[in-house]
Design an enzyme around this catalytic site. Structure first.
Site, PDB file in Angstrom:
ATOM      1  N   LYS A   1     -62.918  -9.573  38.680  1.00 43.38           N
ATOM      2  CA  LYS A   1     -63.897  -9.669  37.591  1.00 43.38           C
ATOM      3  C   LYS A   1     -63.507 -10.761  36.594  1.00 43.38           C
ATOM      4  CE  LYS A   1     -66.141  -6.624  34.183  1.00 43.38           C
ATOM      5  NZ  LYS A   1     -66.086  -5.243  33.612  1.00 43.38           N
TER       6      LYS A   1
ATOM      7  N   CYS B   1     -70.150  -5.318  37.032  1.00 41.33           N
ATOM      8  CA  CYS B   1     -70.553  -4.786  35.741  1.00 41.33           C
ATOM      9  C   CYS B   1     -70.932  -5.859  34.713  1.00 41.33           C
ATOM     10  CB  CYS B   1     -69.455  -3.863  35.203  1.00 41.33           C
ATOM     11  SG  CYS B   1     -70.027  -2.709  33.919  1.00 41.33           S
TER      12      CYS B   1
ATOM     13  N   GLU C   1     -67.969   0.493  40.153  1.00 42.41           N
ATOM     14  CA  GLU C   1     -66.768   0.151  39.386  1.00 42.41           C
ATOM     15  C   GLU C   1     -66.029   1.440  39.025  1.00 42.41           C
ATOM     16  OE1 GLU C   1     -65.805  -2.705  35.566  1.00 42.41           O
ATOM     17  OE2 GLU C   1     -67.529  -1.352  35.424  1.00 42.41           O
TER      18      GLU C   1
END
Length: 318
Positions: free
Chosen positions: A151, A194, A76
């Site tokens: 995301k 993440c 990321e």
């Protein structure tokens, strides 16, 4: 058999430390002895300097390819990590921009697949709302973008006792949906980013749709990483019986932010195959044996033992 190599620090220094002939022989032996595809899981220290970041990433990808990897995983924020909201937004690009063009060219030139997790992608209404997506992009060895996952769980967390204060939703649009696992040379890869790691529903959904490998490119804070990073990755591997590959940011990005590091590869049993530590950029190269996925699921058929959805919702009906 699992083959593991963790290479830390500068590629140039690493190569200089080996006699040329010895290095060539060592590389040939390692590549010829691999009966399964290799994946390179990288970590780096991105800054607001996009050119410097690309140079580091390009070097890592080239080194991974030299070591026989057919797919390379970057973390990321591989493109940059800004020091303010304004800087983060101003440095962002669209998928049609220069940065993504350079990565598609790199993949095509080296004939390697890339997982680019956490690209700052300008939103569809950028001109009016100045907001971005946090996008995980898969590029194949022909240089084509084959999948984009945006995301879906945004990191809005205040931990004053840990010195953590981040509000990703202040400038980031949550992704609208999951995307199907992508067929790659190392297996079917399910995409997360993440903070998505904390939501097992996502990993289980990807596993049900055929994922052999889950990937969580990340920039975990030092505090949350030390407490939760490895245990979460191992838990996702164990409950889905998938390989888990997690590229990571490491060290200080600027005066306001540092990341935990420890880019990790975990097998379907939950064993850690490789850990790049918490100090330097580098990579771990692992052999992905999909028979281990099949064998683990066959010997402990967790998914067959899972009850239907109504069973797990039955408490809400009482």
């Amino acid at each position: 058999m699992i083959s593991i190599r963790c290479i830390l620090g500068s590629s140039a220094k690493h190569l200089a430390s080996l006699p040329a002939l010895g290095h060539k022989i060592q590389l040939q032996i390692r590549m010829s002895s691999s009966s399964h595809p290799l994946a390179a899981v990288c970590q780096l220290t991105a800054t607001p300097d996009k050119e410097a970041n690309f140079s580091v990433c390009k070097q890592l990808v080239e080194e991974a390819k030299e070591r026989g990897a057919s797919m390379v995983f970057l973390p990321e924020g591989f493109d940059y990590i800004g020091s303010s909201r304004e800087e983060t937004l101003s440095l962002s690009e669209s998928l049609a921009g220069d940065m993504m063009s350079r990565y598609t060219q790199l993949a095509r030139k080296l004939e390697v697949w890339l997982s680019l997790g956490g690209f700052h992608e300008r939103g569809h209404d950028w001109e009016t709302d100045r907001r971005i997506f946090n996008s995980h992009i898969i590029i194949n060895d022909k240089g084509d973008i084959t999948s984009v996952y945006r995301k879906s769980h945004l990191f809005d967390v205040e931990l004053p006792e840990k010195g953590v204060s981040l509000k990703e939703s202040a400038f980031t649009i949550p992704g609208p949906s999951l995307v199907p696992p992508v067929q790659t040379p190392i297996g079917k890869v399910g995409l997360g980013i993440c903070y998505d790691l904390r939501f097992p529903e996502l990993s289980l959904a990807l596993q049900r749709h055929g994922a052999d490998i889950l990937t969580y490119p990340s920039a975990f804070t030092v505090a949350t990483g030390a407490a939760h990073w490895e245990v979460l990755l191992r838990a996702r591997a164990i409950e889905t019986q998938c390989f888990v590959l997690a590229a990571a940011q490491v060290g200080p990005h600027h005066e306001k932010r540092s990341s935990y590091g420890h880019a990790l590869a975990v097998d379907p049993w939950g064993d850690v195959l490789g850990d790049c530590g918490g100090e330097k950029p580098g990579m771990v190269v692992v052999e992905v044996d999909l028979e281990k996925v099949s064998r683990t699921r066959r010997n402990m058929p967790v998914q067959q033992h899972r009850r239907d959805t109504a069973f797990y919702h039955s408490l809400a009906q009482t």
